[in-house]
Design a protein around this motif. Structure first.
Motif, PDB file in Angstrom:
ATOM      1  N   GLN A 167      16.935 -32.301   6.701  1.00 48.62           N
ATOM      2  CA  GLN A 167      16.882 -33.667   6.190  1.00 48.62           C
ATOM      3  C   GLN A 167      15.567 -33.929   5.465  1.00 48.62           C
ATOM      4  OE1 GLN A 167      17.700 -36.052   9.649  1.00 48.62           O
ATOM      5  NE2 GLN A 167      19.776 -35.278   9.853  1.00 48.62           N
ATOM      6  N   ASN A 168      14.496 -33.340   5.956  1.00 48.85           N
ATOM      7  CA  ASN A 168      13.194 -33.474   5.309  1.00 48.85           C
ATOM      8  C   ASN A 168      13.218 -32.859   3.914  1.00 48.85           C
ATOM      9  OD1 ASN A 168      10.401 -33.642   4.767  1.00 48.85           O
ATOM     10  ND2 ASN A 168       9.887 -33.244   6.902  1.00 48.85           N
ATOM     11  N   ILE A 169      13.894 -31.720   3.769  1.00 52.10           N
ATOM     12  CA  ILE A 169      14.028 -31.096   2.452  1.00 52.10           C
ATOM     13  C   ILE A 169      14.751 -32.026   1.486  1.00 52.10           C
ATOM     14  CG2 ILE A 169      15.252 -29.261   1.207  1.00 52.10           C
ATOM     15  CD1 ILE A 169      14.528 -27.380   3.533  1.00 52.10           C
ATOM     16  N   VAL A 170      15.849 -32.623   1.935  1.00 55.06           N
ATOM     17  CA  VAL A 170      16.596 -33.539   1.076  1.00 55.06           C
ATOM     18  C   VAL A 170      15.755 -34.765   0.714  1.00 55.06           C
ATOM     19  CG1 VAL A 170      18.558 -35.130   1.000  1.00 55.06           C
ATOM     20  CG2 VAL A 170      18.874 -32.807   1.828  1.00 55.06           C
ATOM     21  N   ALA A 171      15.070 -35.320   1.701  1.00 53.37           N
ATOM     22  CA  ALA A 171      14.258 -36.515   1.451  1.00 53.37           C
ATOM     23  C   ALA A 171      13.120 -36.235   0.482  1.00 53.37           C
ATOM     24  CB  ALA A 171      13.709 -37.057   2.768  1.00 53.37           C
ATOM     25  N   ASP A 172      12.735 -34.965   0.375  1.00 57.48           N
ATOM     26  CA  ASP A 172      11.691 -34.561  -0.563  1.00 57.48           C
ATOM     27  C   ASP A 172      12.295 -33.884  -1.783  1.00 57.48           C
ATOM     28  OD1 ASP A 172       9.030 -34.339  -1.418  1.00 57.48           O
ATOM     29  OD2 ASP A 172       8.806 -32.337  -0.534  1.00 57.48           O
ATOM     30  N   GLY A 173      13.575 -34.114  -2.023  1.00 61.60           N
ATOM     31  CA  GLY A 173      14.231 -33.520  -3.179  1.00 61.60           C
ATOM     32  C   GLY A 173      13.517 -33.890  -4.462  1.00 61.60           C
ATOM     33  N   GLU A 174      13.511 -32.982  -5.418  1.00 59.05           N
ATOM     34  CA  GLU A 174      12.764 -33.205  -6.652  1.00 59.05           C
ATOM     35  C   GLU A 174      13.193 -34.504  -7.325  1.00 59.05           C
ATOM     36  OE1 GLU A 174      11.884 -28.530  -7.718  1.00 59.05           O
ATOM     37  OE2 GLU A 174      13.622 -29.524  -8.610  1.00 59.05           O
ATOM     38  N   GLY A 175      12.251 -35.418  -7.445  1.00 59.97           N
ATOM     39  CA  GLY A 175      12.496 -36.701  -8.095  1.00 59.97           C
ATOM     40  C   GLY A 175      13.327 -37.677  -7.292  1.00 59.97           C
ATOM     41  N   ALA A 176      13.608 -37.380  -6.037  1.00 62.93           N
ATOM     42  CA  ALA A 176      14.524 -38.217  -5.247  1.00 62.93           C
ATOM     43  C   ALA A 176      13.962 -39.617  -5.012  1.00 62.93           C
ATOM     44  CB  ALA A 176      14.825 -37.556  -3.915  1.00 62.93           C
ATOM     45  N   THR A 177      14.838 -40.607  -5.135  1.00 60.01           N
ATOM     46  CA  THR A 177      14.497 -41.975  -4.743  1.00 60.01           C
ATOM     47  C   THR A 177      15.430 -42.480  -3.644  1.00 60.01           C
ATOM     48  OG1 THR A 177      15.944 -43.122  -6.346  1.00 60.01           O
ATOM     49  CG2 THR A 177      13.771 -42.430  -7.122  1.00 60.01           C
ATOM     50  N   LYS A 178      16.466 -41.696  -3.322  1.00 57.31           N
ATOM     51  CA  LYS A 178      17.431 -42.069  -2.277  1.00 57.31           C
ATOM     52  C   LYS A 178      17.661 -40.885  -1.341  1.00 57.31           C
ATOM     53  CE  LYS A 178      18.765 -45.898  -4.622  1.00 57.31           C
ATOM     54  NZ  LYS A 178      18.511 -47.288  -4.186  1.00 57.31           N
ATOM     55  N   PHE A 179      17.826 -41.197  -0.071  1.00 59.20           N
ATOM     56  CA  PHE A 179      18.280 -40.222   0.923  1.00 59.20           C
ATOM     57  C   PHE A 179      19.682 -40.655   1.324  1.00 59.20           C
ATOM     58  CE2 PHE A 179      18.979 -38.894   5.312  1.00 59.20           C
ATOM     59  CZ  PHE A 179      18.625 -37.562   5.262  1.00 59.20           C
ATOM     60  N   ALA A 188       0.183 -23.593   7.588  1.00 55.87           N
ATOM     61  CA  ALA A 188       1.230 -22.664   7.159  1.00 55.87           C
ATOM     62  C   ALA A 188       2.290 -23.383   6.335  1.00 55.87           C
ATOM     63  CB  ALA A 188       1.856 -21.990   8.377  1.00 55.87           C
ATOM     64  N   ALA A 189       2.685 -24.581   6.776  1.00 50.74           N
ATOM     65  CA  ALA A 189       3.691 -25.355   6.048  1.00 50.74           C
ATOM     66  C   ALA A 189       3.194 -25.725   4.658  1.00 50.74           C
ATOM     67  CB  ALA A 189       4.053 -26.615   6.838  1.00 50.74           C
ATOM     68  N   GLU A 190       1.915 -25.988   4.527  1.00 52.46           N
ATOM     69  CA  GLU A 190       1.348 -26.322   3.217  1.00 52.46           C
ATOM     70  C   GLU A 190       1.275 -25.100   2.312  1.00 52.46           C
ATOM     71  OE1 GLU A 190      -2.354 -27.994   4.414  1.00 52.46           O
ATOM     72  OE2 GLU A 190      -1.491 -29.950   4.951  1.00 52.46           O
ATOM     73  N   ALA A 191       1.008 -23.933   2.881  1.00 52.81           N
ATOM     74  CA  ALA A 191       0.842 -22.725   2.074  1.00 52.81           C
ATOM     75  C   ALA A 191       2.144 -22.240   1.454  1.00 52.81           C
ATOM     76  CB  ALA A 191       0.228 -21.620   2.924  1.00 52.81           C
ATOM     77  N   ILE A 192       3.291 -22.596   2.036  1.00 52.45           N
ATOM     78  CA  ILE A 192       4.573 -22.114   1.507  1.00 52.45           C
ATOM     79  C   ILE A 192       5.221 -23.103   0.539  1.00 52.45           C
ATOM     80  CG2 ILE A 192       4.994 -20.673   3.527  1.00 52.45           C
ATOM     81  CD1 ILE A 192       6.949 -22.749   4.571  1.00 52.45           C
ATOM     82  N   MET A 193       4.563 -24.223   0.248  1.00 51.83           N
ATOM     83  CA  MET A 193       5.126 -25.230  -0.647  1.00 51.83           C
ATOM     84  C   MET A 193       5.124 -24.755  -2.103  1.00 51.83           C
ATOM     85  SD  MET A 193       3.208 -28.548   1.042  1.00 51.83           S
ATOM     86  CE  MET A 193       3.408 -29.554  -0.436  1.00 51.83           C
ATOM     87  N   THR A 194       6.118 -25.217  -2.879  1.00 49.44           N
ATOM     88  CA  THR A 194       6.115 -25.031  -4.330  1.00 49.44           C
ATOM     89  C   THR A 194       6.143 -26.417  -4.985  1.00 49.44           C
ATOM     90  OG1 THR A 194       8.512 -24.648  -4.235  1.00 49.44           O
ATOM     91  CG2 THR A 194       7.101 -22.711  -4.360  1.00 49.44           C
ATOM     92  N   THR A 195       7.336 -26.939  -5.303  1.00 46.38           N
ATOM     93  CA  THR A 195       7.395 -28.300  -5.850  1.00 46.38           C
ATOM     94  C   THR A 195       7.472 -29.354  -4.752  1.00 46.38           C
ATOM     95  OG1 THR A 195       9.800 -28.152  -6.092  1.00 46.38           O
ATOM     96  CG2 THR A 195       8.469 -27.558  -8.009  1.00 46.38           C
TER      97      THR A 195
END
Length: 406
Positions: free
Chosen positions: A270-282, A147-154
Motif C-alpha cells: 500500500q505504501n508503494i501505491v501511495a507513493d506512486g509516481e505523480g499520485a494524488t489519490k490512493f 537501507a530503505a533510503e539506499a534502495i530508492m529510485t523515483t
C-alpha cells in the motif's frame, strides 16, 4: 507528492539481521545507493521474482544462487537495473557476488544480487565494487531506515513496516522495507522488498508463506500496468527468537506469524501505491460477490488499470460511466448488469443496470475530492471477494517518466 500517511516506523532489531549502506555514485553523486543485508548462519531464506521474460541479470543470478546455497548476504544497488545487458550484465552480477564473498569469507553462491534503476545500461562496476567495503563496515541491526533510503529510485520516501507478537513468553519480530513507485502492476511490481523475522521457520513453510504473502499484497497493486524486469521479494527467518521452530503451516504459532508477515507485506504494498509516481489519490478497488477469484480480479484490475478512470480520479471527476464500462469489458461471462452495484465509499452510484435513484452528483463529488477513495463493486454472482490498490494518473506521472533518464 505521495498520498496518505505512511511514516517510516520505529523498528526494533531483528536479531541475526544486519544492514549497511554506502555511496557508489552510480546515478547521483552523494546519495546512498548501495545496500547490503547480512543474514546470520543457519537462517532460512525464500524468494519470489518477476515473471517478465526479460528478467534482469541479478534476478537470474539470485534465483540460481538461492537454489544452490543458504543465502548469507543480499546486495542491492539503485540507479542502474543491470537489465537487458546481455552476457556482460550476467558476469557483472556474478562478479559483485564474488567480491562480497572475498570480503566476508562466504561462498559466492551465498550472495544474492539485486539492482534497480535504468534498464539497458551496464553497471559501473568499479564504482559498485569500491563501495562494498564501506557498506560492510557499517552493518548494523538498526540500519533499516538507511537501507530503505539506499534502495530508492523515483520513490519520494523510504518504505518500511514492522510487526511484533508474543507466543508463550517469546517475542517474535517482523521487519520489512521496500522500494517502488512506478512501473507497478501485478505479477510482482517494479519493486524490491526485504522482509525478515527472528522466527525459526522450516524452508518449505517459509517458501509457502512468502508466496501467500506476496499474492495478497504485491500482486494486488497497480500504478501503470507495467511489470518490471527486476522485481524481487525476499523473506528471511533468522531463527534467533526463543519461540519454537515452525515446521508446518498450521497451529497457533504459524497463524500468528502468517498474520504478521502478511500485514507487513500489505502495508509495504500500500505504501508503494501511495507513493506512486505523480499520485494524488490512493484508491482501493474492492470487488465482492464474485463467482470465483479469477473473475473478481478481472474486474478489479479492469477498473484499477483503466486510463480513463485514472484520469477521472486525478480530475476528481465522478464520471461513474467509465467505471461501469470497465466492469463490462472485464470479460466476465454471463454478467447480469442489473445485479451489479457500485459504490464510491458509501455512496451508491449504480444499481439495476443504471444510476442509483438515491445518487446525487454532489455526493459523488464529495467522495472524489478525497485523497483516499474506495470503489466497491458487488457483482451479485457469488461469495468471493478480492481487493486491489491503485492510483490516479496525473501530469506529474508523465513528467517523471519523460525525464527519467535526464
Amino acid at each position: 507528492m505521495p498520498v496518505g500517511d505512511f511514516p517510516f516506523p520505529h523498528m526494533n532489531p531483528v536479531q541475526g539481521i544486519r544492514l549497511g549502506t554506502a555511496s557508489a555514485a552510480i546515478k547521483s553523486p552523494g546519495r546512498k545507493d548501495v545496500m547490503v543485508m547480512e543474514v546470520c548462519e543457519g537462517a532460512t531464506v525464500a524468494g519470489v521474482f518477476t515473471q517478465n521474460a526479460f528478467c534482469a541479470a541479478p534476478v537470474t543470478v539470485s534465483k540460481e544462487h538461492l537454489a544452490k546455497s543458504p543465502a548469507r548476504y543480499l546486495l542491492t544497488n539503485s540507479g542502474n537495473a543491470n537489465a537487458c545487458t546481455g552476457d556482460q550484465g550476467y558476469q557483472d552480477a556474478v562478479d559483485s557476488c564474488e567480491r562480497i564473498a572475498e570480503l566476508t569469507g562466504v561462498d559466492a553462491s551465498q550472495v544474492l544480487p539485486f539492482s534497480t534503476g535504468v534498464i539497458g545500461v551496464n553497471l559501473p562496476m568499479d564504482k559498485l565494487l569500491n563501495a562494498l567495503p564501506e557498506a560492510l563496515s557499517n552493518l548494523s541491526e538498526s540500519g533499516w531506515q538507511a537501507a530503505a533510503e539506499a534502495i530508492m529510485t523515483t520513490d519520494t520516501r523510504p518504505k518500511g513496516a514492522a510487526a511484533t507478537f508474543e507466543y508463550q513468553g517469546a517475542t517474535v519480530r517482523v521487519n520489512g522495507i521496500a522500494k517502488g513507485s512506478g512501473m507497478i502492476r501485478p505479477d510482482m511490481a517494479t519493486m524490491l522488498a526485504y522482509i525478515a523475522t527472528d522466527a525459526t521457520v522450516a524452508q518449505p513453510v517459509l517458501d509457502q508463506l512468502l508466496k501467500e504473502a506476496v499474492d495478497s499484497s504485491f500482486n494486488r497493486i497497480t500504478v501503470d500496468g507495467d511489470t518490471s524486469t527486476n522485481d524481487s521479494c525476499i523473506l528471511a527467518a533468522s531463527g534467533k527468537s526463543e519461540a519454537p521452530e515452525i515446521i508446518s503451516a498450521d497451529g497457533e504459532l504459524y497463524s500468528l506469524l502468517r498474520d504478521a508477515v502478511i500485514a507487513v507485506h500489505k502495508l509495504l504494498a500500500q505504501n508503494i501505491v501511495a507513493d506512486g509516481e505523480g499520485a494524488t489519490k490512493f484508491v482501493t478497488v474492492a470487488v465482492q460477490a464474485a463467482e470465483n477469484r479469477e473473475e473478481a480480479l478481472r474486474v478489479a484490475y479492469s477498473v484499477a488499470q483503466s486510463p480513463l478512470i485514472k484520469t477521472a480520479l486525478f480530475a476528481s471527476d465522478p464520471n461513474w460511466g467509465r467505471i461501469v464500462a470497465a466492469i463490462g469489458y472485464a470479460g466476465v461471462k454471463g454478467l447480469d448488469d442489473k445485479q451489479v452495484k457500485v459504490w464510491l465509499d458509501n455512496v451508491l452510484i449504480v444499481e439495476n443496470g443504471g444510476c442509483a435513484e438515491s445518487y446525487s452528483e454532489e455526493a459523488g463529488q464529495e467522495v472524489m475530492n478525497q485523497e483516499e477513495i474506495t470503489i466497491r463493486i458487488d457483482l451479485g454472482r457469488g461469495e468471493v471477494a478480492e481487493t486491489v490498490w491503485t492510483t490516479d494518473l496525473s501530469h506529474d506521472y508523465i513528467k517523471i517518466n519523460a525525464e527519467y533518464r535526464t
